[in-house]
Design an enzyme around this catalytic site. Structure first.
Site, PDB file in Angstrom:
ATOM      1  N   ASP A 174       0.833  -1.198   0.000  1.00  0.00           N
ATOM      2  CA  ASP A 174       0.000   0.000   0.000  1.00  0.00           C
ATOM      3  C   ASP A 174       0.870   1.252   0.000  1.00  0.00           C
ATOM      4  OD1 ASP A 174      -2.348   1.837   0.817  1.00  0.00           O
ATOM      5  OD2 ASP A 174      -3.287  -0.134   0.791  1.00  0.00           O
ATOM      6  N   HIS A 215      -4.049   5.081   4.203  1.00  0.00           N
ATOM      7  CA  HIS A 215      -4.697   3.855   3.746  1.00  0.00           C
ATOM      8  C   HIS A 215      -4.017   2.594   4.282  1.00  0.00           C
ATOM      9  CE1 HIS A 215      -6.322   1.175   0.434  1.00  0.00           C
ATOM     10  NE2 HIS A 215      -7.394   1.882   0.730  1.00  0.00           N
ATOM     11  N   SER A 390     -11.544  -1.893   0.471  1.00  0.00           N
ATOM     12  CA  SER A 390     -10.225  -1.729   1.089  1.00  0.00           C
ATOM     13  C   SER A 390     -10.217  -2.260   2.505  1.00  0.00           C
ATOM     14  CB  SER A 390      -9.843  -0.245   1.131  1.00  0.00           C
ATOM     15  OG  SER A 390      -9.321   0.182  -0.086  1.00  0.00           O
TER      16      SER A 390
END
EC number: 3.4.21.94
Length: 652
Positions: A174, A215, A390
């Site tokens: 990520d 994230h 996600s």
């Protein structure tokens, strides 16, 4: 055990990788293939001679290297002929390619506002004391925030059996991981981590004013956030380890960054979790390039000392106007594609549907701010608003970590079998009205009743329930670890090319084009398949509007799979699909012998025309019944396992 014949599939899958950006973008990254015998020191010397920096060997290769030219800008619309020529003309270089850049997007919906079960007395199990645990309804759903009680991952029972992720490392591929966060730092595996965006061993996120690079940290906390430490919530595998692989935070993605990320430390990393993919805009068709595909194939062949790396993928956030079978990562046989449901069992509005999704977990529930995913955030903080598929993929990775702790000998295929057999329909349902045409086909498909059509739960030929949105259902951690303890390694896997139709056929403006392939599953050959795992329809077609072309595959046992749904935003009339492997898991466990039907038709307003140029049927599975030797732990039954075992005995 090492699986046979896997590398054969890489040959034809690599055909479709040419689909990319509308306008070519060339980066300052070069893929350099040295002549035989060229080693790392040779690569350093050659790079220095021509003013390049050698970032190291390409994953899943012997003499291929990743060069960067610092004198070039990160992205330009023209090739750098001069720099390419320097390397191309070097006597020690076999081949060189200046890498194109492409887009990969994080799959996080942004809110509008910013051992034996009998050994345990589960009524006395203590819940974690972490301050946000009460908001983690997907771990323990008591009906809070309007949710449906007991609609969760059933992790507390798995924890009570002693499985908390010990000795299992999950890599978050990520935008970085805040490994100094108080809820993550004690579970961070530095040796297995790397920053491929900055080319250093410190995958720390780059801070921005809009918290865009939070994230990866949020995904990491879902898996390994510490228990009972007074910080944030708790991870699904809170005694496991997390590795950070920073690879999303640069202007453009390249094939080598992806390949090196997915091939990084395969003997130290058990699970790779990816919550990103091609742009979820309802019109993109894209997938892994050559080096990345080789890295994935090597991972499932050689990772974890031959047991196979586990690749977990978020299925996508394109909503009902997109189809995750157009995403070559989520639709791969070698990844486990995970969709999501909200806290009442309904699909989220951003959920894509497709036949390659294997199972589901959970993400933010509707518009209620109390129903987001609670996890770690940047600056040592916590959040309750993580969302999208996600958030679903890391939850699945956490459950898989529990299963690997329960049985470290599970292969990558074993984990897919366990997912199919222990996922549950529970209370999952499609909450949207959909426009489905009547195919007029004789099969076992169950249509909706009334004025509103939904993706209904179906049953395949061996009694397994599946849904086009949710795969085989929501993961159940306790059921998975219990069956994992009793598991026997899956028999060898084979790949059967069951038939090919390469004569062009016109798709009628109204009605169906039906192509048929009769197969014996390669009976009598070394590639014989009698019990299916994955099925691929490798298809080429062009039409006046790609997004209005739909495809269905019907098995000899009558199981109907929609392998391509309507994508109203996809107005392509030029590229179509070329050798695209549309994959389905819905026929899992079935006998492939008999007549397979491919149905192509148009759906949507306006005049349509198109030509289906190729249909090749690929069957992947086993010659031996996969579950014959499995006996559940005394006192523990698995209804799905029992159902399939009986079906296989009847057909034997």
């Amino acid at each position: 055990m090492k699986n046979t014949h896997v590398d054969l599939i890489c040959v034809f899958l690599s055909i479709f990788i040419g689909i990319g950006e509308a306008v070519d973008v060339y980066t300052n990254h070069f893929h350099v293939h040295l002549k035989e015998g060229g080693g790392l020191e040779d690569a350093h010397r050659i790079a220095k001679r021509h003013g390049f920096i050698n970032r190291g060997q390409v994953a899943a290769s012997d003499n291929e290297y990743h060069f960067v030219q610092p004198a070039l800008v990160h992205a330009r619309t023209r090739r750098s002929a001069g720099h390419h020529a320097k390397l191309h003309n070097d006597d020690e270089v076999l081949h060189v390619e200046q890498l194109k850049g492409y887009t990969r997007t994080k799959r996080g919906y942004r809110p509008l506002e910013q051992r034996l079960e009998s050994q345990f007395d589960f009524s006395a199990v203590m819940s974690p004391s972490d301050p946000l645990y009460g908001y983690q309804w997907y771990l323990k759903n008591t009906g809070q925030a309007g949710g449906k009680a007991r609609l969760d991952l059933n992790v507390e029972r798995a924890w009570a059996m002693g499985f908390t992720g010990k000795n299992i490392t999950t890599a978050i591929m990520d935008d970085g991981v805040d490994y100094m966060h108080p809820d993550i730092k004690n579970n961070f595996n530095a040796e297995a981590s790397y920053d491929f965006s900055s080319n250093d061993p410190f995958p720390y996120p780059r801070y921005t004013d809009d918290w865009f690079n939070s994230h990866g940290t949020r995904c990491a906390g879902e898996i390994v956030a510490a228990r009972d430490n007074g910080v944030c919530g708790v991870g699904v595998a809170y005694d496991g380890k997390v590795a950070g692989i920073r690879m999303l935070d640069q202007p453009y993605m390249t094939d080598l960054i992806e390949a090196n990320s997915m091939g990084h430390e395969p003997s130290k990393i058990h699970i790779y979790s990816a919550s990103w993919g091609p742009t979820d805009d309802g019109k993109t068709v894209d997938g892994p390039r050559n080096a990345t595909m080789r890295a994935i194939v090597r991972g499932v062949n050689e990772g974890r000392n031959g047991l196979g790396s586990i690749f977990v993928w978020a299925s996508g956030d394109g909503g009902e106007d997109d189809d995750c079978n157009c995403d070559g990562y989520a639709a791969s046989m070698w990844t486990i594609s995970i969709n999501s449901a909200i806290n009442n069992g309904e699909n989220a509005h951003y959920d894509e549907s497709c036949s390659s999704t294997l199972a589901s977990t959970f993400s933010n529930g509707g518009r209620n701010p109390e129903t987001g995913v609670a996890t770690t955030d940047l600056y040592g903080r916590c959040t309750r608003s993580h969302s999208g598929t996600s958030a679903a993929a890391p939850e699945a990775a956490g459950v898989f970590a529990l299963a690997l702790e329960a049985n470290p000998s599970l292969t990558w295929r074993d984990l897919q079998h366990l997912t199919v057999l222990t996922s549950s329909r529970n209370s999952l349902f499609d909450g949207r009205c959909r426009d489905f045409p009547s195919l007029g086909i004789n099969d076992n498909h169950r249509d909706s009743h009334g004025n509103c059509s939904h993706f209904e739960w179906q049953m395949n030929g061996v009694g397994l329930e599946y849904n086009h949105l949710f795969g085989f259902g929501v993961l159940d951690a306790a059921e998975m670890v219990m069956l994992a303890m009793a598991w026997k390694t899956s028999p060898p896997r084979y790949h059967c090319t069951a038939g090919l139709i390469d004569t062009p056929h016109e798709i009628p403006a109204d009605g169906n084009l039906i192509l048929e392939i009769n197969t014996d599953g390669c009976a009598g050959s070394q590639f014989e398949v009698r019990y299916l795992e994955h099925v691929q329809a490798v298809v080429s077609f062009n039409s006046t509007r790609r997004g209005d072309t739909t495809l269905y595959l019907i098995s000899p046992m009558g199981t109907r799979t929609m392998i391509l749904s309507r994508r109203p935003k996809d107005d392509d009339s030029k590229d179509g699909f070329t050798n695209w492997p549309f994959m389905t898991t819905h026929t899992w466990g079935e006998n492939p012998t008999g007549k397979w039907r491919l149905v192509a038709r148009f759906q949507g307003p306006g005049a349509h025309a198109g030509t289906l140029k190729k249909f090749e049927l690929m069957l992947h599975g086993t010659r031996e019944a996969p579950y014959n030797l499995i006996e559940p732990i005394v006192g523990q039954t698995n209804k799905k396992l029992d159902t399939v075992q009986k079906a296989h005995k009847r057909s034997h």
